[in-house]
Design a protein around this motif. Structure first.
Motif, PDB file in Angstrom:
ATOM      1  N   VAL A  95       0.829  -1.206   0.000  1.00 27.58           N
ATOM      2  CA  VAL A  95       0.000   0.000   0.000  1.00 27.58           C
ATOM      3  C   VAL A  95       0.866   1.259   0.000  1.00 27.58           C
ATOM      4  O   VAL A  95       0.389   2.350  -0.313  1.00 27.58           O
ATOM      5  N   LEU A  96       2.130   1.107   0.343  1.00 29.57           N
ATOM      6  CA  LEU A  96       3.061   2.237   0.340  1.00 29.57           C
ATOM      7  C   LEU A  96       4.474   1.700   0.149  1.00 29.57           C
ATOM      8  O   LEU A  96       4.837   0.674   0.737  1.00 29.57           O
ATOM      9  N   LYS A  97       5.250   2.383  -0.680  1.00 29.77           N
ATOM     10  CA  LYS A  97       6.623   1.940  -0.922  1.00 29.77           C
ATOM     11  C   LYS A  97       7.535   3.154  -1.000  1.00 29.77           C
ATOM     12  O   LYS A  97       7.289   4.075  -1.779  1.00 29.77           O
ATOM     13  N   TYR A  98       8.575   3.141  -0.175  1.00 34.21           N
ATOM     14  CA  TYR A  98       9.569   4.207  -0.182  1.00 34.21           C
ATOM     15  C   TYR A  98      10.920   3.618  -0.593  1.00 34.21           C
ATOM     16  O   TYR A  98      11.309   2.539  -0.130  1.00 34.21           O
ATOM     17  N   GLU A 106       8.545  -1.335   2.228  1.00 32.85           N
ATOM     18  CA  GLU A 106       7.235  -1.650   1.665  1.00 32.85           C
ATOM     19  C   GLU A 106       6.252  -1.932   2.791  1.00 32.85           C
ATOM     20  O   GLU A 106       6.519  -2.762   3.664  1.00 32.85           O
ATOM     21  N   PHE A 116       4.048  11.309   6.544  1.00 25.06           N
ATOM     22  CA  PHE A 116       4.718  10.413   5.599  1.00 25.06           C
ATOM     23  C   PHE A 116       6.086   9.963   6.077  1.00 25.06           C
ATOM     24  O   PHE A 116       6.612   8.937   5.647  1.00 25.06           O
TER      25      PHE A 116
END
Length: 380
Positions: A17-20, A45, A206
């Motif tokens: 759902v979110l990846k940096y 991730e 974030f």
């Protein structure tokens, strides 16, 4: 990378759902100039479990995840807040003078404050250097980590426990919480604090995500994890400028079902007395009822060899045998054909209706109805 949820253990599939990208590989153990070449960035991730909703990182934990490192404990504002909060916690839940343990106490920053709240405070900590500091400060701390669900802690059982922003680091939270559960006394109270994912989501923070934190709890998912591992959640609220979630829990007791044995003994005695009296009068005995409760009573009372057969009006059960006890099941008319002199009715809520049928169609049969407190013998 594991692919199962850390809470419910369901398989996690799909995209994160979110990846940096190019994130710090850890939030502690800062490298000095001589070790810069050994440090590298990683991709983070975040996945959300489709079953329980927990947001989590599925990669391996940082190498120091067992060791508590607190920078926030040096804050004077935090110390004032914690001391007041701990005193309220102890007073509200009647913990004065009781044994309480901090799971993952670091250098004793919070344990010292809890000790000032009129409790007998203990701590466990994995890092040996931190344990040494605690002992030097006069704190009762042992070098331990909750590795196994059945692990026995020194000084257990405890009347209460607290975990301050440490649970989110633990790769196997179920094992961790079950281990705590087994080191608590009956009705023990706990205080668990974690970063507040509801607040993080609301404010789109974030920059909050890092490799050290494997799980990000909303109130819903925190409650679910705690309840799953034997704790009833008494309250859950946002604290410390809403940045943390604080849940107060109570150890859920194992149900004491000894009353079932006592009721069984009463019922079995009554049934056998009914059978004995009718056998002494020369009557053959049958049971009416092949429902699940009747099947259980026949098995638990040991009467399968004392009755002629079982009667049931359900055609699909007739001319077959009761499961387990192997008593033949026949149609009601066999009461007359086989010369039955007494019938024990075990038809639950239909028992009185069945008794009426027996009175009407089969005269001179002694009727016993199994009630909650034993066999009721009906007048002829």
């Amino acid at each position: 990378m594991q692919k199962r949820c850390r809470c419910c253990r369901e398989e996690i599939s799909g995209e994160p759902v979110l990846k940096y990208f190019d994130m710090p590989g850890m939030a502690q153990n800062f490298p000095d100039e001589a070790h810069l070449s050994e440090d590298s960035s990683i991709d983070i991730e975040l996945y959300q479990c489709g079953n329980c909703g927990l947001i989590q990182i599925l990669s391996e934990p940082v190498v120091y995840f067992r060791d508590v490192i607190r920078a926030s404990a040096v804050s004077d504002e935090m110390k004032v807040f914690r001391l007041e909060y701990f005193k309220e916690f102890v007073e509200k839940y009647g913990l004065a003078g009781k044994k309480i343990v901090e799971i993952g106490c670091g250098k004793g920053e919070f344990l010292e404050l809890m000790a000032k709240a009129d409790v007998t405070a203990y701590g466990i900590e994995h890092d040996s250097s931190s344990v040494k500091v605690c002992i030097e400060h006069g704190l009762c701390v042992t070098e331990e980590f909750m590795e196994h669900a059945q692990q026995k802690l020194a000084n257990a059982p405890f009347d209460a426990f607290f975990i301050m922003n440490f649970l989110e680091h633990i790769p196997e939270p179920n094992t961790f919480l079950q281990g705590i559960y087994h080191n608590l006394s009956k009705d023990a109270i706990g205080l668990i604090e974690v970063p507040n994912m509801d607040f993080i989501l609301e404010n789109a923070i974030f920059s909050e995500f890092m490799a050290d934190h494997l799980m990000y709890f909303t109130e819903q998912t925190l409650r679910l994890l705690l309840e799953k591992n034997g704790f009833d959640v008494l309250e859950c609220k946002a604290v410390w400028h809403k940045y943390c979630l604080a849940a107060v829990v109570k150890k859920r007791p194992v149900l004491n079902l000894n009353g079932f044995y006592e009721r069984q003994e009463l019922i079995v005695h009554s049934i056998n007395h009914f059978i004995w009296e009718n056998q002494n009068e020369g009557r053959k005995i049958a049971v009416w009822g092949a429902g699940h409760q009747a099947l259980a009573v026949i098995a638990l009372s040991g009467i399968k060899d004392k009755i002629e057969f079982v009667v049931d009006s359900a055609v699909f059960k007739q001319n077959k045998y009761t499961p387990g006890t192997h008593v033949f099941v026949m149609e009601p008319e066999e009461l007359r054909r086989q010369g039955i002199g007494a019938v024990l009715i075990m038809a639950a809520s239909y028992s009185d209706e069945v008794a009426g049928i027996v009175r009407k169609n089969y005269q001179n049969i002694t009727i016993g109805i199994l009630r909650d407190d034993g066999v009721e013998v009906c007048p002829l």
